[in-house]
Design an enzyme around this catalytic site. Structure first.
Site, PDB file in Angstrom:
ATOM      1  N   LYS A  84      -1.461  14.373  33.244  1.00 52.59           N
ATOM      2  CA  LYS A  84      -2.581  14.245  34.187  1.00 52.59           C
ATOM      3  C   LYS A  84      -3.129  12.821  34.120  1.00 52.59           C
ATOM      4  CE  LYS A  84      -6.928  16.610  35.455  1.00 52.59           C
ATOM      5  NZ  LYS A  84      -7.948  17.595  35.013  1.00 52.59           N
ATOM      6  N   SER A 159      -9.426  20.542  38.891  1.00 55.81           N
ATOM      7  CA  SER A 159      -9.009  19.208  39.236  1.00 55.81           C
ATOM      8  C   SER A 159      -7.532  18.923  38.950  1.00 55.81           C
ATOM      9  CB  SER A 159      -9.841  18.188  38.456  1.00 55.81           C
ATOM     10  OG  SER A 159      -9.614  18.298  37.067  1.00 55.81           O
ATOM     11  N   SER A 183     -10.381  23.333  35.090  1.00 55.78           N
ATOM     12  CA  SER A 183      -9.436  22.425  35.740  1.00 55.78           C
ATOM     13  C   SER A 183      -7.982  22.589  35.303  1.00 55.78           C
ATOM     14  CB  SER A 183      -9.856  20.969  35.518  1.00 55.78           C
ATOM     15  OG  SER A 183     -10.944  20.650  36.333  1.00 55.78           O
TER      16      SER A 183
END
Lengths: 512, 98, 502
Positions: A84, A159, A183
């Site tokens: 990420k 996210s 997330s």
């Protein structure tokens, strides 16, 4: 599609060990897949092909040489992974999906990246996210939306939509995510993948760009529960650079996943959280959830109902604590030491005005909204009513968890109230988007671990089932999660992810 | 709780060092008011006898020995600097020159 | 903005009508090896931005970790100030934007300082003791260093741009805050100076700070307000920053008292504000007014966990406390037998440690004082250095003294030898040897010099013969000149007498 990319990380690792495939072949297969579908999905912000292949070749060379060097390799050595883009990496840009950090190169590695390098997992690249991890849809990236591989017109969650979409679309067998209010888990739920938020402190946060420090936690993203267990064991453990990291590594995660997958559910008390079902949860989501409960019960688990009356205040507490910490954590982005610098168009050219113009241009709307909200919640005269109250709610939620864990070994709920919504559906309603995290947020507030496992489809879209365990008891998640995964796959005769439709790359024009 | 005024948002934007246009201020005022209205219920349950939790996992005394570690090279320090001079970060004037 | 033309009221007049109330915030930089929250070196004077880690630059993703030694030093300071040590305390974020603050918040302590509710007895010059109550001492981190360019004299006003060096960012600080100090009256400026001097002395004595004010190791913000003699409420205060010498502390307090009195006399109100001290004009100017803009939005630092101080830990630290400076002074004065003024001069010159070490090395207290307060002080002043920075060791003094006592050199030569020692030429004995500075008492050489002198001054010789012994002194000049000052005067006298058969 190259069959190599369909293997789970654990399966691929076994083939690497057996010498049936090389890491270079595996990495190349995933790079080819990225080249094929990522123009459509936009899961990756940066592809790290050269370095990934070099690490793969190194692992292959060590294996080929045999002996102690090969013996010492980590079980996941040579298995590629996606990161990420909130986690800092040397040699690759880190943007947090913000214009603010466009082109920023970190001079240091996050602790989890050091561990991944030491274990020699080739890093495929950096995945997309909502800017600074603020969002539940990955629509708030400064570098374009990521699409859900199950339906290209829907969100992949957020996210960490990039990591979830990458794993769901076979661009990577593993990924790292971060989970502040869901997330990792909510994207996992809506993409039919597995995601784990470990106990707060189980994985070092050093090098994860902070959103809300007391809530953030790095965790694994994968297609199987066992893969996540391996990955959490790899990235977990005490880090002297993170004062909030737990003093001892959590052990037995892989073993717990294995025992769960073998059907060991006897005596496990599973608590259904009354407040996280029913109203607000889509019918199809509720149906899949109920079916999972039946399966678990039939397999020997004891199902009890627990009540967590203060969970209804969790969302409110979260949207006070999180933005407060955000407003402070993101103050460092001011155009002085690194990142974007924007000069004001007119008026005096003071540093204060340059900071104001830089932050105006560098941050997107959702980030600004949260910074202003947090500034408000902390400001003189409001602290006690807002931030102070929210911290008390946090205590009440911890007490709810403590009481529930008196009655149950793990708790269970749907991971998200709905299946993936359509892109743009919540554009003008930030509050509606916040509701997606209603089931995941309590775990972050209390610091307890949570996992999402695929629970079937509704409207041909994945539904996630969430298990929660007491702090330090991440192993229970892996046991329960692997058990449900095995029971469902036995019933279906296949994995959920194998049912994902082919990605129609022609339907979506490649975005700039 | 009192509603959030546009003036409040002007002050908050100033504290947060984010320049905002009039249109942005108007939009933010409305959104903020709605959000705060939706979450203000937390103060209902926050009785005075409930202690605050700032850290989810209660640890204490995480301390470091006073031993020097690795520093960044000057190249690494200035790697991403928007502007620099003589190995230092260069910033516009702090006070308005007038 | 400029207040150079501020009206002032004569100090004594002001104090006839008003009572001053003082308050001090003294920042002490700790001399730990590393910074408060990172393992970067805590060092002064290095090349810009070389003592920084990702943490000190506030890079994305970094986290702080507390320096244990800094915590212990803070507790030691708290104990030396007779404070209570908090059983549990934590860190908080103080949010404000400034380019010398890498995270745009300062990690500090807010409502739970590590030490609180202490006191310190301040002895003024005449021996009067004034008790100052300490409200708190808390831990925090220093900011980086800004250099203002393009304007006049490095001032922030008028600068075109500024340069930032983060070497100092994150250096551990302890901020010591007093309760309001009332009742000092006309002695307020003197008390201000004595208080800061006492803090400096305590932290130096504890060994927790280099305590050099000129380097900013100890910095003082002085709060001053006036209340009319008959009032029962404090007046509005101003906070004067950047008061970085003891002299400046005294002058700044005096100036603000005179300025406040003028403002109040005119019927106007004091603006609560920050003021800046200017050493060149010996005046303060207005900084930014304190207003709602100072909303620091403190909240508990989520990246750091609380500190719990057990009784065992605190007692172990208490056992490390050195003798308090005031008690030590009393003891040394008695041991050395100095007169009041002699002792006060020694204290003011800051050479207590040096004299103590010199006495410990074997010199008498009188000899030690003679050297440190005499020649060494003179050389330091000439070199514009602190006495302690000249590099003179107690062993040097002891050795010099023994060379004098054994008549190897005389006093005058000894002073030269000291200069060569400071210049790095070796120990006193080595210098005497290398440079051939030993007193000449070799009779052949002296005899020849005496012969030459007598030959050159027959009239003087006649006088001596005639019984005027003091005329021998006239021969001494040429003899000393011939022996480059190294002649033993007593021996020269004997030789003259011998040669004249007297």
């Amino acid at each position: 599609m190259n069959e190599l990319i369909k293997l789970s990380a654990t399966e691929l690792a076994a083939k690497l060990r057996a010498g049936e495939v090389t890491s270079v072949e595996a990495v190349q297969a995933h790079l080819d897949r990225i080249a094929e579908v990522d123009g459509t999905l936009n899961a990756f912000l940066h592809v790290n092909a050269e370095e990934a292949l070099a690490v793969a070749a190194e692992v292959d060379a060590i294996r080929a040489a045999g002996g102690a060097g090969a013996e010492a390799l980590h079980p996941l050595a040579g298995v590629p992974i996606a990161i990420k883009d909130l986690i800092v990496t040397k040699g690759q840009p880190t943007t947090a999906a913000s214009k603010m950090l466009e082109g920023w190169m970190s001079p240091y590695d996050a602790t989890v990246i050091e561990k991944i390098r030491a274990a020699k997992l080739p890093m495929l690249g950096k995945t997309n996210l909502d800017e600074f991890a603020m969002g539940s849809s990955t629509e708030h990236s400064a570098y374009g939306v990521t699409r859900n591989p199950w339906d290209l017109n829907r969100i992949p969650g957020g996210s960490g939509g990039g990591s979830a979409a990458a794993v769901a679309s076979f661009e990577a067998p593993l990924a790292l995510g971060t989970d502040t209010g869901g997330s990792i888990r909510q994207p996992g739920a809506v993409t039919g993948t597995v995601g784990v938020k470990p106990t707060y402190g189980a994985v070092s946060r050093y090098g994860a760009i902070a959103m809300a420090s007391s809530l953030d936690q790095i965790g694994p993203v994968s297609r199987t529960v066992l893969d996540s267990a391996y990955l959490q064991e790899l990235i977990g453990g005490h880090d002297p650079k993170d004062s909030t990291s737990l003093p001892n590594a959590l052990e037995g995660l892989v073993a717990a996943a294995e025992s769960g997958a073998a059907g060991d559910l006897e005596g496990l008390r599973i608590g259904v959280i009354k407040e996280l079902t029913g109203e607000g949860y889509q019918e199809g989501v509720q149906a899949r959830f109920n079916e999972s409960l039946e399966l678990l019960k039939a397999a020997g688990a004891e199902i009890v109902e627990v009540s967590c009356p203060n969970f209804k205040y969790a969302l409110g507490a979260y949207y006070l604590i999180m933005p407060s910490e955000v407003s402070s954590n993101l103050a460092k982005f001011d155009g002085v030491r690194y990142g974007k610098r924007v000069l004001p168009e007119d008026g005096p050219m003071t540093i204060e005005r340059v900071m104001g113009a830089t932050r105006a241009a560098g941050f997107g709307d959702e980030v600004k909204r949260r910074i202003i909200l947090g500034t408000y919640a902390l400001s003189a005269g409001y602290y006690d009513a807002y931030y102070g109250s929210a911290q008390k709610v946090r205590t009440l939620i911890q007490r709810d968890f403590a009481a529930a864990f008196e009655q149950a070994d793990v708790l269970v709920s749907p991971t998200a109230p709905t299946v993936a919504f359509e892109l743009g559906a919540n554009d003008n309603d930030p509050l509606a988007m916040y509701l997606n995290d209603v089931a995941t947020i309590p775990a972050n507030l209390a610091g307890v671990p949570g996992i999402t496992v695929p629970g079937g489809l509704s409207e041909n879209l994945p539904v996630g089932i969430q298990f929660l365990a007491p702090a330090y008891e991440d192993a229970r998640l892996y046991r329960a999660g692997a058990a449900l995964e095995a029971l469902l796959e036995k019933q279906w005769g296949h994995s959920l992810i194998s049912q994902a439709p082919a990605i129609d790359t022609a339907s979506i024009a490649q975005e700039a | 709780m009192s509603a959030i005024s546009r003036e409040d948002v002007v002050h908050l934007a100033h504290l947060a060092h984010i320049e905002m246009s009039d249109a942005e201020l108007d939009k933010m005022t409305g959104e903020l008011d709605a959000i705060v209205g939706a979450i203000a219920s937390v103060s209902e349950v926050a009785a005075s006898d409930v202690p605050a939790t700032s850290h989810p996992i209660p640890l204490t005394n995480v301390l470091r020995e006073d031993t020097v570690g690795q520093t960044l090279s000057i190249e690494e320090v200035l790697l991403n600097a928007p502007d620099s001079d003589s190995d230092r970060f260069k910033v516009p004037a702090i006070l308005d020159g007038e | 903005m400029s207040n150079y033309n501020d009206e002032l009221v004569d100090f004594d007049e002001a104090l006839d009508r008003y009572d001053p109330v003082l308050g001090f915030e003294v920042h002490v930089e700790l001399n730990t090896k590393t910074k408060m929250f990172s393992d970067a070196p805590n060092a002064f004077g290095d090349e810009p931005n070389t003592n920084v880690t990702p943490v000190d630059l506030g890079l994305p993703g970094v986290l702080p970790v507390v320096n244990k030694t800094a915590v212990e030093y803070s507790i030691l300071i708290g104990l030396a100030l007779n404070c209570q040590i908090a059983e549990k305390c934590g860190f908080a974020r103080k949010n404000y934007f400034y380019p010398d603050t890498p995270k745009n918040f300062q990690t500090s302590q807010y409502d739970d300082p590590i030490a609180h509710d202490g006191w310190l007895d301040i002895e003024l010059e005449d021996g009067e003791v004034f008790r100052v109550e300490i409200e708190r001492a808390h831990m925090e981190e220093d900011a980086g260093k800004l250099t203002h360019m393009g304007g006049a004299a490095g001032r922030i006003q008028g600068a075109d741009y500024s340069l930032v060096d983060y070497n100092r960012a994150g250096v551990p600080l302890v901020e010591i805050v007093t309760k309001p100090i009332v009742g000092a009256g006309k002695r307020a400026p003197e008390l201000a100076r004595a208080y800061v001097a006492a803090i400096r002395e305590i932290v130096k004595n504890l060994g927790v700070s280099d305590a050099k004010m000129e380097r900013g190791n100890v910095r003082c913000d002085a709060n001053v307000s006036l209340m009319p003699k008959d009032a029962d409420k404090f007046g509005t205060r101003t906070e004067t920053k950047n008061v970085n010498s003891l002299r400046a502390v005294e002058h700044a307090v005096r100036f603000e008292i005179e300025r406040h009195a003028a403002v109040l006399d005119s019927g106007a109100k004091i603006v609560q504000e920050t003021r800046h001290w200017h050493e060149d004009t010996r005046s303060t100017t207005s900084g930014r007014p304190k207003s709602d803009a100072d909303d620091y939005r403190y909240f508990p630092e989520p990246d750091l966990v609380p500190i719990v101080t057990t009784a065992e830990w605190v007692e172990e630290l208490r056992s490390r406390l050195p003798e308090p400076p005031a008690e030590r002074r009393k003891r040394l004065k008695a041991e050395w037998g100095y007169a009041d003024k002699e002792f006060r001069d020694v204290v003011n010159a800051g050479v207590l440690d040096e004299i103590e070490a010199t006495v410990a090395a074997g010199a008498s207290a009188a000899v030690a004082r003679k050297w440190w307060m005499g020649e060494i002080a003179r050389l330091a002043k000439a070199a514009d250095k602190e006495i302690a920075d000249l590099g003179v060791t107690p062993a040097t003094i002891v050795e010099l003294n023994s060379l004098i006592e054994t008549k190897k050199i005389n006093d005058k030569i000894a002073r030269q030898v000291l200069e060569f020692v400071i210049a790095g030429e070796g120990t006193p004995s080595e210098v005497v040897e290398k440079r051939g500075l030993a007193v000449v008492n070799d009779d052949d050489a002296l005899g020849k010099a005496v012969d030459d002198a007598m030959a050159a001054m027959p009239d003087v010789v006649e006088k001596i013969k005639g019984g005027k012994m003091q005329a021998i002194g006239a021969l001494m000049g040429p003899v000393m000149k011939a022996t480059r000052g190294q002649a033993d005067a007593g021996r020269v006298r004997e030789i003259v007498m011998e040669k004249l058969g007297l």
